[in-house]
Design an enzyme around this catalytic site. Structure first.
Site, PDB file in Angstrom:
ATOM      1  N   CYS A 104       0.814  -1.231   0.000  1.00 29.39           N
ATOM      2  CA  CYS A 104       0.000   0.000   0.000  1.00 29.39           C
ATOM      3  C   CYS A 104       0.844   1.276   0.000  1.00 29.39           C
ATOM      4  O   CYS A 104       0.549   2.226  -0.741  1.00 29.39           O
ATOM      5  CB  CYS A 104      -0.942   0.002   1.202  1.00 29.39           C
ATOM      6  SG  CYS A 104      -0.169  -0.566   2.734  1.00 29.39           S
ATOM      7  N   HIS A 212      -2.957   6.165   4.589  1.00 30.88           N
ATOM      8  CA  HIS A 212      -1.547   6.390   4.879  1.00 30.88           C
ATOM      9  C   HIS A 212      -1.155   7.777   4.341  1.00 30.88           C
ATOM     10  O   HIS A 212      -1.605   8.172   3.263  1.00 30.88           O
ATOM     11  CB  HIS A 212      -0.667   5.349   4.174  1.00 30.88           C
ATOM     12  CG  HIS A 212      -0.784   3.960   4.724  1.00 30.88           C
ATOM     13  ND1 HIS A 212      -1.472   3.645   5.877  1.00 30.88           N
ATOM     14  CD2 HIS A 212      -0.273   2.777   4.260  1.00 30.88           C
ATOM     15  CE1 HIS A 212      -1.369   2.336   6.103  1.00 30.88           C
ATOM     16  NE2 HIS A 212      -0.655   1.790   5.138  1.00 30.88           N
TER      17      HIS A 212
HETATM   18  O1  3JN Z   1       1.021  -2.285   7.710  1.00 31.39           O
HETATM   19  C1  3JN Z   1       0.561  -1.742   6.710  1.00 31.39           C
HETATM   20  O2  3JN Z   1       0.125  -0.581   6.729  1.00 31.39           O
HETATM   21  C2  3JN Z   1       0.542  -2.485   5.428  1.00 31.39           C
HETATM   22  C3  3JN Z   1       0.585  -3.948   5.640  1.00 31.39           C
HETATM   23  C4  3JN Z   1       0.818  -4.805   4.653  1.00 31.39           C
HETATM   24  C5  3JN Z   1       0.966  -6.222   4.860  1.00 31.39           C
HETATM   25  C6  3JN Z   1       0.541  -6.799   6.061  1.00 31.39           C
HETATM   26  C7  3JN Z   1       0.744  -8.148   6.278  1.00 31.39           C
HETATM   27  C8  3JN Z   1       1.343  -8.947   5.327  1.00 31.39           C
HETATM   28  C9  3JN Z   1       1.536  -7.026   3.860  1.00 31.39           C
HETATM   29  C10 3JN Z   1       1.896  -6.427   2.545  1.00 31.39           C
HETATM   30  O3  3JN Z   1       0.980  -6.129   1.770  1.00 31.39           O
HETATM   31  O4  3JN Z   1       3.063  -6.227   2.248  1.00 31.39           O
HETATM   32  C11 3JN Z   1       1.752  -8.390   4.112  1.00 31.39           C
HETATM   33  C12 3JN Z   1       2.454  -9.258   3.136  1.00 31.39           C
HETATM   34  O5  3JN Z   1       1.812  -9.804   2.237  1.00 31.39           O
HETATM   35  O6  3JN Z   1       3.684  -9.382   3.276  1.00 31.39           O
END
Ligand code: 3JN
Length: 303
Positions: A104, A212
């Site tokens: 994101c 964000h």
């Molecule tokens: O913490 C955030 O604001 C974004 C989180 C993204 C996220 C959370 C858990 C696992 C991800 C990601 O999209 O990179 C993942 C993941 O797939 O590694």
């Protein structure tokens, strides 16, 4: 308004049997199994974490399905395009059945960076993020809701999030960065197709529910006029310019929430270097940072 004939909703055994309503119709959730993709399915939107994606995306792809995957499992794989439709739509052409949706924080950053890189060349980027608790999911939202009532649960984070800023998103790596910071660095290189750009990042969780916010400091190769940068960004698809400080107008998390665009403001020269510029960039992390971008990729596939 995505066009479809049949919609199948799949999840773990725990959710199987529950119903989901979409466009006035009820759909019974099915358990995801190795046979799920024997049905005539064209496109599968995956958002169930990296472990599920690692196992099931290749199974689906082998059966002729194109998977658009929201996890980080496939993002840096050389056989998998990593796509933001406003930035690198051409990359979907070389997909072999899996297309990755970026993190994101990366998505909302590369949208305004793309026209700057094309016209002036980006030499270096410094990312500083202010990330909403919705990025952590339900536990993050609960920690903030309860924390605001004076009851620190600390279920999602190692410290209270209410009244705090946590310079810690995802796990710490050996190089001292967090995984979120390295995702931003590596994914920006891949999407912009330029590993020469120097990038550093600090990602911070803040007590905000949705959207964000990012401070992006950029050093360009070529000289520029601020007015030209504003015009370039205002005309770029997916960007909404909100830059009128005299009237207190700049992008805000609460206003971006529930919207699909990337909001950009506080555009100003960084006088400390040659050709430096600062941007304040805000987007709904669940919309453009995840769901909207995924659906836009699926729309490109149909086109
Ligand atoms: O913490 C955030 O604001 C974004 C989180 C993204 C996220 C959370 C858990 C696992 C991800 C990601 O999209 O990179 C993942 C993941 O797939 O590694």
């Amino acid at each position: 308004n995505f066009p479809f004939e049949n919609l199948y909703i799949m999840a773990s055994a725990k959710s199987a049997g529950t119903t989901v309503t979409f466009k006035g119709k009820d759909y019974v959730v099915e358990e995801l199994t190795e046979n799920s993709f024997d049905k005539p399915i064209d496109i599968a939107l995956f958002s169930a974490g990296g472990t599920i994606s690692e196992k099931f995306a290749p199974i689906a792809a082998a059966k002729g399905v194109v998977v658009v995957d929201n996890s980080s499992a496939w993002r840096m794989n050389k056989e998998v395009p990593l796509v933001v439709p406003e930035v690198n739509p051409e990359d979907i052409k070389w997909n072999k059945g899996i297309i990755a949706n970026p993190n994101c924080s990366t998505i909302q950053a590369v949208v305004p960076l793309k026209p700057l890189h094309d016209k002036y060349g980006i030499k270096r980027i410094v990312y500083s993020t202010y990330q909403a608790v919705s990025g952590t999911g339900v536990k993050g939202i609960k920690d903030l809701e309860e924390g605001l009532r004076g009851n620190d649960l600390n279920q999602a984070y190692p410290h209270p999030i209410a009244g705090n800023c946590l310079p810690h998103i995802d796990v710490f790596l050996e190089n001292g960065y967090t995984k979120e910071e390295m995702k931003m660095i590596n994914e920006t290189h891949k999407i912009l197709g330029d590993d020469k750009i120097k990038i550093t990042a600090t990602t911070v969780r803040v007590p905000v529910f949705d959207s964000h916010s990012e401070s992006i400091n950029i050093e360009l190769e070529k000289p520029f006029e601020i007015e030209d940068i504003k015009k370039l960004l205002a005309e770029f698809p997916g960007v909404v310019l909100q830059d009128d400080p005299d009237n207190n107008i700049y992008p805000l998390a609460r206003e971006a929430a529930g919207k699909d665009e990337v909001f950009v403001g506080r555009i100003r020269r960084d006088f400390s270097v040659d050709n430096g510029i600062n941007l304040w960039v805000v987007a709904d992390n669940i919309r453009k940072g995840a769901a909207t971008n995924t659906v836009q990729i699926a729309e490109l596939l149909i086109k």
